[in-house]
Write a protein that holds these residues in place. Structure first.
Motif, short mmCIF file in Angstrom:
data_model
loop_
_atom_site.label_atom_id
_atom_site.label_comp_id
_atom_site.label_asym_id
_atom_site.label_seq_id
_atom_site.Cartn_x
_atom_site.Cartn_y
_atom_site.Cartn_z
N PHE A 163 0.71 -1.17 0.20
CA PHE A 163 0.09 -0.04 -0.10
C PHE A 163 0.71 1.34 0.00
CE2 PHE A 163 -3.09 -3.09 1.85
CZ PHE A 163 -4.10 -2.79 0.92
N ALA A 178 0.90 3.94 -3.05
CA ALA A 178 0.69 5.29 -2.72
C ALA A 178 1.73 6.49 -3.13
CB ALA A 178 0.31 5.32 -1.21
N VAL A 220 1.71 6.80 -7.03
CA VAL A 220 0.48 7.61 -7.28
C VAL A 220 0.75 9.11 -6.95
CG1 VAL A 220 -2.02 8.10 -6.84
CG2 VAL A 220 -1.21 5.67 -7.18
N TYR A 255 0.86 12.48 -9.20
CA TYR A 255 -0.74 12.80 -9.24
C TYR A 255 -1.20 13.55 -10.30
CZ TYR A 255 -5.41 13.34 -7.52
OH TYR A 255 -6.62 13.52 -7.16
N MET A 310 -7.28 7.47 -10.89
CA MET A 310 -7.85 7.44 -9.70
C MET A 310 -9.16 7.88 -9.48
SD MET A 310 -5.08 6.08 -8.19
CE MET A 310 -5.46 6.01 -6.79
N PHE A 328 -8.39 1.73 -0.78
CA PHE A 328 -7.30 2.21 -1.17
C PHE A 328 -7.42 3.59 -2.11
CE2 PHE A 328 -3.67 2.74 -4.28
CZ PHE A 328 -2.51 3.10 -3.64
N TRP A 385 -5.17 5.83 -0.40
CA TRP A 385 -3.82 6.14 -0.93
C TRP A 385 -3.27 7.42 -0.43
CZ3 TRP A 385 -2.49 10.24 -3.81
CH2 TRP A 385 -3.49 11.25 -4.19
N TRP A 443 -2.08 6.92 2.88
CA TRP A 443 -0.52 6.19 2.92
C TRP A 443 0.72 7.14 2.47
CZ3 TRP A 443 0.86 2.03 5.22
CH2 TRP A 443 0.19 0.98 5.66
N TYR A 444 0.09 7.97 1.77
CA TYR A 444 1.03 8.94 1.04
C TYR A 444 1.36 9.86 2.19
CZ TYR A 444 3.53 12.29 -1.86
OH TYR A 444 4.51 13.11 -2.50
#
Length: 220
Positions: free
Chosen positions: A13, A17, A20, A24, A31, A98, A103, A106-107
């Protein structure tokens, strides 16, 4: 109250993240498409890449393939002549969560850990922390860091609409007794100008993915 499994970085995960979040601007549409498909109970997503610059199309295709290799998609197929990526969604609840905003948590979590480690701090970090106040009010905080000898840093993560929640966060920051610089709203779709404007209007700190790490270096 802590759920220690939420801070377990032995899975993929946190890696996904970071992939992504670091791209982004390019991956936001992917997403959004996946999140929309889950909410509409669709089982697949097709991405047409032919109209994109070659470099961008290659980057999106590579991300899809990497996410598939980490089991974030049940199936992945690339139709090279038409430049179409066909994705079958994974039904596992943790993967759906997620794409539905997990996500970004987690980032923020991994960014906070990296910044604290770079400063050589002793600290504790957690996701999904439940706070129960004396009157039994219950609130959940997305990401919390407690550096040794400092007040906590709280990060609330928003990958969608958040404006209706501003008053709630203002009240929560005051109840926690935190300085505005240590209660952070990380909204993925804000521009730097919007984040600066909102930070000036409200007694909270607004950041996007690019300004999260620089802000954390100032307060840690």
């Amino acid at each position: 109250q802590f759920d220690y499994s939420q801070a377990d970085t032995s899975g993929f995960f946190d890696d996904a993240a970071r992939m992504v979040g670091n791209g982004y601007t390019l991956f936001a549409e992917l997403m959004d498409r996946v999140r929309f498909a889950y909410r509409k109970s669709h089982s697949w997503v097709n991405l047409e890449l032919a109209a994109l610059p070659q470099k961008d199309a290659q980057a999106i295709n590579t991300l899809c393939r990497q996410l598939y290799s980490h089991t974030f998609f049940a199936r992945y197929h690339y139709q090279k002549p038409e430049k179409i990526v066909r994705l079958t969604l994974q039904t596992a609840p943790t993967v759906r969560q997620f794409f539905d905003g997990g996500w970004l948590e987690w980032y923020a979590f991994t960014t906070l850990i990296e910044q604290a480690q770079q400063r050589g701090l002793n600290f504790s970090c957690a996701r999904g922390v439940k706070v129960v106040f004396p009157n039994e009010d219950l609130h959940e905080l997305d990401v919390v860091c407690l550096p040794a000898g400092q007040p906590p840093i709280c990060i609330e993560c928003k990958s969608g609409e958040f404006r209706r929640d501003i008053d709630k966060y203002l009240r929560l920051r005051k109840r926690l007794g935190l300085d505005r610089s240590r209660f952070v709203i990380c909204a993925a779709d804000l521009t730097q100008e919007q984040a600066a404007g909102l930070s000036a209007m409200y007694e909270l700190t607004f950041v996007n993915l690019e300004t999260l790490a620089p802000h954390l270096t100032k307060v840690l």
